[in-house]
Design a protein around this motif. Structure first.
Motif, short mmCIF file in Angstrom:
data_model
loop_
_atom_site.label_atom_id
_atom_site.label_comp_id
_atom_site.label_asym_id
_atom_site.label_seq_id
_atom_site.Cartn_x
_atom_site.Cartn_y
_atom_site.Cartn_z
N SER A 228 -76.64 28.60 -60.11
CA SER A 228 -76.81 29.82 -59.31
C SER A 228 -77.03 29.54 -57.83
O SER A 228 -77.03 30.46 -57.02
CB SER A 228 -77.98 30.63 -59.85
OG SER A 228 -79.18 29.89 -59.73
N MET A 229 -77.22 28.29 -57.47
CA MET A 229 -77.54 27.96 -56.09
C MET A 229 -76.53 27.04 -55.43
O MET A 229 -76.63 26.78 -54.22
CB MET A 229 -78.93 27.33 -56.04
CG MET A 229 -80.03 28.35 -56.32
SD MET A 229 -81.61 27.58 -56.67
CE MET A 229 -81.62 27.62 -58.46
N LYS A 230 -75.58 26.54 -56.16
CA LYS A 230 -74.73 25.47 -55.63
C LYS A 230 -73.86 25.91 -54.47
O LYS A 230 -73.44 25.08 -53.66
CB LYS A 230 -73.87 24.88 -56.74
CG LYS A 230 -72.83 25.83 -57.31
CD LYS A 230 -72.00 25.12 -58.36
CE LYS A 230 -70.90 26.02 -58.89
NZ LYS A 230 -70.06 25.31 -59.88
N ASP A 231 -73.57 27.19 -54.35
CA ASP A 231 -72.71 27.64 -53.25
C ASP A 231 -73.51 28.05 -52.02
O ASP A 231 -72.92 28.32 -50.96
CB ASP A 231 -71.86 28.83 -53.71
CG ASP A 231 -70.88 28.44 -54.79
OD1 ASP A 231 -70.59 29.29 -55.66
OD2 ASP A 231 -70.42 27.28 -54.79
N ARG A 232 -74.83 28.07 -52.13
CA ARG A 232 -75.65 28.55 -51.02
C ARG A 232 -76.63 27.50 -50.50
O ARG A 232 -77.05 27.57 -49.35
CB ARG A 232 -76.43 29.79 -51.45
CG ARG A 232 -75.55 30.95 -51.88
CD ARG A 232 -76.40 32.19 -52.19
NE ARG A 232 -77.29 31.97 -53.34
CZ ARG A 232 -78.61 32.08 -53.28
NH1 ARG A 232 -79.21 32.39 -52.13
NH2 ARG A 232 -79.34 31.88 -54.37
N PHE A 233 -76.99 26.57 -51.35
CA PHE A 233 -78.00 25.58 -50.98
C PHE A 233 -77.35 24.20 -50.82
O PHE A 233 -76.39 23.87 -51.51
CB PHE A 233 -79.07 25.47 -52.06
CG PHE A 233 -79.97 26.68 -52.19
CD1 PHE A 233 -79.74 27.84 -51.49
CD2 PHE A 233 -81.06 26.63 -53.05
CE1 PHE A 233 -80.57 28.94 -51.61
CE2 PHE A 233 -81.90 27.73 -53.19
CZ PHE A 233 -81.65 28.88 -52.47
N THR A 234 -77.90 23.41 -49.89
CA THR A 234 -77.43 22.05 -49.68
C THR A 234 -78.62 21.11 -49.58
O THR A 234 -79.50 21.30 -48.73
CB THR A 234 -76.60 21.93 -48.39
OG1 THR A 234 -75.49 22.84 -48.45
CG2 THR A 234 -76.07 20.52 -48.23
N ILE A 235 -78.64 20.11 -50.43
CA ILE A 235 -79.68 19.10 -50.40
C ILE A 235 -79.18 17.91 -49.59
O ILE A 235 -77.99 17.55 -49.65
CB ILE A 235 -80.09 18.67 -51.82
CG1 ILE A 235 -81.35 17.81 -51.80
CG2 ILE A 235 -78.95 17.97 -52.54
CD1 ILE A 235 -81.92 17.53 -53.20
#
Length: 120
Positions: free
Chosen positions: A63-70
């Motif tokens: 649910s976060m892979k397109d919005r968050f970057t580590i």
């Protein structure tokens, strides 16, 4: 002993962005696998993302892979989480941790957390 200190959490409007930081103690940060978790009000701990030692591999909850970057800067002993297009459901306390995998049992050191509040 490893100490982790998160920062960067704050109140932000929906659609906005934040970058969280996690400063780590010790001279062997580059040898640590690292991850981010979050805990929303009234809910359990949720895995967000993880990163390999030299940032060659990154992993995200669906649910976060397109919005968050580590990311990480081993020279600065710092882990980051760039969060874009924030939604109200991203409101949570965010924790960085040393370890691996998507389960909290794979992590042995945790920061104290930083609060992210997204207003709609």
């Amino acid at each position: 002993q490893v100490q982790l200190v998160e920062s960067g959490g704050e109140l932000v409007q929906a659609g906005g962005s934040l970058r969280l930081s996690c400063a780590a103690s010790g001279r062997t940060f580059s040898s640590y696998l690292m991850g981010w978790f979050r805990q929303a009000p009234g809910k359990g701990l949720e895995w967000v993302s993880a990163i390999s030692r030299y940032a060659g591999r990154t992993f995200y909850a669906e649910s976060m892979k397109d919005r968050f970057t580590i990311s990480r800067d081993n020279a600065k002993n710092t882990l980051y989480l760039q969060m874009n297009s924030l939604k109200s459901e991203d409101t949570a306390v965010y924790y960085c941790a040393k370890g691996y995998g998507s389960s909290s049992t794979g992590y042995d050191y945790w920061g104290q957390g930083t609060q992210v509040t997204v207003s709609s």
